[in-house]
Write a protein that holds these residues in place. Structure first.
Motif, PDB file in Angstrom:
ATOM      1  N   CYS A  42       0.815  -1.226   0.000  1.00  0.00           N
ATOM      2  CA  CYS A  42       0.000   0.000   0.000  1.00  0.00           C
ATOM      3  C   CYS A  42       0.847   1.274   0.000  1.00  0.00           C
ATOM      4  O   CYS A  42       0.298   2.388   0.061  1.00  0.00           O
ATOM      5  CB  CYS A  42      -0.947  -0.005   1.193  1.00  0.00           C
ATOM      6  N   SER A  43       2.166   1.146  -0.084  1.00  0.00           N
ATOM      7  CA  SER A  43       3.075   2.293  -0.168  1.00  0.00           C
ATOM      8  C   SER A  43       2.850   3.328   0.936  1.00  0.00           C
ATOM      9  O   SER A  43       2.850   4.523   0.699  1.00  0.00           O
ATOM     10  CB  SER A  43       2.957   2.970  -1.545  1.00  0.00           C
ATOM     11  N   ASN A  44       2.674   2.853   2.164  1.00  0.00           N
ATOM     12  CA  ASN A  44       2.465   3.766   3.288  1.00  0.00           C
ATOM     13  C   ASN A  44       3.520   3.604   4.391  1.00  0.00           C
ATOM     14  O   ASN A  44       3.316   4.047   5.518  1.00  0.00           O
ATOM     15  CB  ASN A  44       1.052   3.606   3.855  1.00  0.00           C
ATOM     16  N   ASN A  45       4.626   2.956   4.065  1.00  0.00           N
ATOM     17  CA  ASN A  45       5.738   2.753   4.994  1.00  0.00           C
ATOM     18  C   ASN A  45       5.327   2.050   6.284  1.00  0.00           C
ATOM     19  O   ASN A  45       5.848   2.338   7.355  1.00  0.00           O
ATOM     20  CB  ASN A  45       6.450   4.068   5.317  1.00  0.00           C
ATOM     21  N   SER A  46       4.390   1.130   6.161  1.00  0.00           N
ATOM     22  CA  SER A  46       4.038   0.290   7.299  1.00  0.00           C
ATOM     23  C   SER A  46       3.693  -1.103   6.781  1.00  0.00           C
ATOM     24  O   SER A  46       3.347  -1.284   5.624  1.00  0.00           O
ATOM     25  CB  SER A  46       2.863   0.881   8.085  1.00  0.00           C
ATOM     26  N   PHE A  47       3.809  -2.069   7.667  1.00  0.00           N
ATOM     27  CA  PHE A  47       3.533  -3.448   7.308  1.00  0.00           C
ATOM     28  C   PHE A  47       2.033  -3.683   7.504  1.00  0.00           C
ATOM     29  O   PHE A  47       1.549  -3.746   8.623  1.00  0.00           O
ATOM     30  CB  PHE A  47       4.366  -4.395   8.172  1.00  0.00           C
ATOM     31  N   SER A  48       1.301  -3.799   6.393  1.00  0.00           N
ATOM     32  CA  SER A  48      -0.156  -3.986   6.457  1.00  0.00           C
ATOM     33  C   SER A  48      -0.495  -5.459   6.244  1.00  0.00           C
ATOM     34  O   SER A  48       0.383  -6.285   5.999  1.00  0.00           O
ATOM     35  CB  SER A  48      -0.840  -3.132   5.391  1.00  0.00           C
ATOM     36  N   ARG A  49      -1.775  -5.768   6.282  1.00  0.00           N
ATOM     37  CA  ARG A  49      -2.192  -7.165   6.086  1.00  0.00           C
ATOM     38  C   ARG A  49      -1.914  -7.651   4.672  1.00  0.00           C
ATOM     39  O   ARG A  49      -1.925  -8.850   4.412  1.00  0.00           O
ATOM     40  CB  ARG A  49      -3.664  -7.337   6.441  1.00  0.00           C
ATOM     41  N   HIS A  50      -1.649  -6.739   3.733  1.00  0.00           N
ATOM     42  CA  HIS A  50      -1.345  -7.126   2.357  1.00  0.00           C
ATOM     43  C   HIS A  50       0.164  -7.188   2.092  1.00  0.00           C
ATOM     44  O   HIS A  50       0.591  -7.646   1.039  1.00  0.00           O
ATOM     45  CB  HIS A  50      -1.998  -6.145   1.376  1.00  0.00           C
TER      46      HIS A  50
END
Length: 166
Positions: A42-50
């Protein structure tokens, strides 16, 4: 990367290392530098569920340690390239460094990890390219130092709005 997840992974690593290590009779430190590389979907500098970890990615590690002996002070510097394992983790193990004690190494040292290349053509745009932020874990009895660096990431060239929203 969530600091809590990184701390948990580091704690597991320390537990496994400290159960195998034997007490040292000299002042040589056993030093491990480690970190993770992931795809930030998601290109938000965090580790997401994706997001997912990237095995096979190349990372450069640069470290400097100050060694102290009774009559001299020296600085040990080195640079190495490492490839992430199947869990997206890179690791550098330094078996022993004379004159470096873990209590001093945490104060008189610095390590930096930098992205070199991604193993994924679908996720190869650097996000966080380098890191010097670390969590230093010391096991004094075994003179073991672990430097867990913040996670690095790559991004896809296009963000999937269906997965990540706007």
């Amino acid at each position: 990367m969530n600091p809590l997840v990184l701390f948990f992974l580091s704690s597991l690593f320390v537990t496994s290392m400290s159960s195998k290590a034997e007490p040292l009779k000299n002042t040589s430190a056993h030093i491990t530098v480690m970190g993770l590389v992931y795809c930030d979907i998601c290109s938000n500098n965090s580790f997401s569920r994706h997001s997912y970890f990237l095995p096979g990615s190349e990372v450069r590690i640069d470290c400097k340690f100050k060694a102290s002996w009774p009559k001299t002070r020296e600085q040990i510097s080195f640079s190495v390239n490492r490839t992430t394992n199947r869990y997206g983790m890179y690791k550098l193990e330094i078996p022993s460094v004379d004159g470096i004690a873990c209590a001093q190494a945490a104060i008189d040292s610095s390590c930096e990890a930098s992205l070199m290349s991604s193993s994924s053509k679908a996720c190869n745009i650097p996000g966080y390219k380098s890191t010097t932020d670390e969590i230093a874990i010391k096991v004094k009895q075994q003179n073991l130092c672990i430097y867990s660096l913040n996670a690095l990431n790559f991004r896809p060239s296009k963000t999937d709005a269906g997965l990540c929203g706007n």
